[in-house]
Scaffold this motif. Structure first.
Motif, short mmCIF file in Angstrom:
data_model
loop_
_atom_site.label_atom_id
_atom_site.label_comp_id
_atom_site.label_asym_id
_atom_site.label_seq_id
_atom_site.Cartn_x
_atom_site.Cartn_y
_atom_site.Cartn_z
N GLU A 193 0.86 -1.17 0.00
CA GLU A 193 0.00 0.00 0.00
C GLU A 193 0.90 1.22 0.00
O GLU A 193 1.79 1.34 0.83
N ILE A 194 0.69 2.10 -0.94
CA ILE A 194 1.47 3.33 -1.06
C ILE A 194 0.57 4.52 -0.75
O ILE A 194 -0.56 4.59 -1.25
N GLY A 195 1.06 5.42 0.10
CA GLY A 195 0.27 6.59 0.48
C GLY A 195 1.03 7.88 0.24
O GLY A 195 2.26 7.92 0.33
N ALA A 196 0.29 8.93 -0.06
CA ALA A 196 0.88 10.26 -0.25
C ALA A 196 -0.11 11.30 0.23
O ALA A 196 -1.31 11.21 -0.03
N GLY A 197 0.40 12.28 0.98
CA GLY A 197 -0.44 13.34 1.50
C GLY A 197 0.39 14.32 2.29
O GLY A 197 1.52 14.62 1.90
N ALA A 198 -0.14 14.79 3.43
CA ALA A 198 0.60 15.79 4.20
C ALA A 198 0.00 15.96 5.58
O ALA A 198 -1.18 15.65 5.82
N LEU A 199 0.83 16.47 6.49
CA LEU A 199 0.38 17.06 7.75
C LEU A 199 0.33 18.56 7.55
O LEU A 199 1.22 19.14 6.92
N SER A 200 -0.69 19.20 8.10
CA SER A 200 -0.83 20.64 7.88
C SER A 200 -1.36 21.33 9.12
O SER A 200 -2.37 20.90 9.70
N ASN A 201 -0.68 22.38 9.57
CA ASN A 201 -1.22 23.31 10.56
C ASN A 201 -0.91 24.72 10.08
O ASN A 201 -1.60 25.26 9.24
N LEU A 226 3.93 14.02 3.39
CA LEU A 226 4.05 12.73 4.06
C LEU A 226 3.81 11.61 3.05
O LEU A 226 2.79 11.62 2.34
N GLN A 227 4.74 10.67 2.98
CA GLN A 227 4.59 9.49 2.13
C GLN A 227 4.70 8.25 3.01
O GLN A 227 5.38 8.25 4.03
N SER A 228 4.04 7.17 2.58
CA SER A 228 4.07 5.93 3.35
C SER A 228 4.09 4.73 2.41
O SER A 228 3.58 4.77 1.29
N VAL A 229 4.70 3.65 2.91
CA VAL A 229 4.66 2.35 2.24
C VAL A 229 4.35 1.31 3.32
O VAL A 229 4.99 1.30 4.38
N SER A 230 3.37 0.44 3.05
CA SER A 230 2.94 -0.55 4.04
C SER A 230 2.77 -1.92 3.40
O SER A 230 2.51 -2.04 2.20
N SER A 231 2.87 -2.96 4.25
CA SER A 231 2.60 -4.32 3.82
C SER A 231 2.17 -5.12 5.06
O SER A 231 2.69 -4.88 6.16
N GLY A 232 1.21 -6.05 4.87
CA GLY A 232 0.75 -6.80 6.04
C GLY A 232 -0.31 -7.81 5.69
O GLY A 232 -0.32 -8.38 4.59
N ILE A 233 -1.23 -8.06 6.62
CA ILE A 233 -2.27 -9.07 6.45
C ILE A 233 -3.64 -8.46 6.69
O ILE A 233 -3.79 -7.49 7.42
#
Length: 201
Positions: free
Chosen positions: A174-182, A188-195
């Motif tokens: 799972e690949i994610g892209a976005g941001a934290l904002s205040n 912010l980017q993420s890569v995940s793997s699991g069950i």
């Protein structure tokens, strides 16, 4: 049969047909994040002494419910997830400091591509989520450890699940892209793997 009863039966039949393939799933993944935009952060008092990004690692747990079938190819659903990622390496170039941390709580809408043959081999999906992200950006520390700040978080995800058993999928990636904002935007980017454990309803 009067018109009111006929309309009621039609509404019930439509709902049952749309939700006949509803599915509840619970998942857990290993997650690698990359938070950037640190050099231009208003929290960075010495931008020249810090790296522009940190890379915390950790886990994500969540639950989804796919409840509405659109045609023969797509199922729509909702997803709620939380993640905790940390690293001992903060943003400062010459010191670890107190490390870096990014925690998230998100809610979103997902679409699963459910082609008649494809879904027995691969289950690709996309998702958009919003919520709260907490972080010290790798640069905020206090006398009692790191100092966390709340942010609005938005993320887009794309992933692929591989069916292993009637109740179990392997989340290949799972690949994610976005941001934290205040008062500043931190990409912010993420890569995940699991069950994924799932149960049809």
């Amino acid at each position: 049969m009067n018109l009111r009863k006929a309309l009621l039966l039609l509404a019930v039949a439509t709902f049952v047909t749309a939700t006949a393939h509803a599915q509840l799933g619970v998942y857990g993944t290993f997650t690698a994040n990359r938070l950037s935009g640190l050099k231009t952060s208003p929290e960075a008092t010495t931008p020249g002494a810090i790296n522009n990004d940190v890379a915390p690692l950790g886990g994500t747990g969540g639950i989804y419910y796919d409840f509405y079938k659109v045609g023969h190819l797509v199922k729509l659903g909702v997803d709620a997830r939380g993640s905790i990622t940390t690293t001992k390496r903060g943003a400062y170039i010459n010191a670890n400091g107190g490390g870096a941390r990014v925690d998230s709580g998100l809610f979103g809408i997902r679409a699963v591509f459910n082609a008649p043959v494809l879904h027995t081999i691969l289950r690709p999906y996309i998702q958009g989520s919003v919520g709260i992200g907490r972080s010290n950006y790798g640069i905020l520390y206090g006398n009692n450890g790191i100092v966390m700040k709340n942010n609005f978080e938005y993320m887009g995800f794309a992933g692929v699940d591989i069916p292993i058993a009637p109740f179990l999928d392997f989340r290949l990636v799972e690949i994610g892209a976005g941001a934290l904002s205040n008062n500043h935007t931190y990409p912010l980017q993420s890569v995940s793997s699991g069950i994924v454990f799932h149960l049809p309803f």
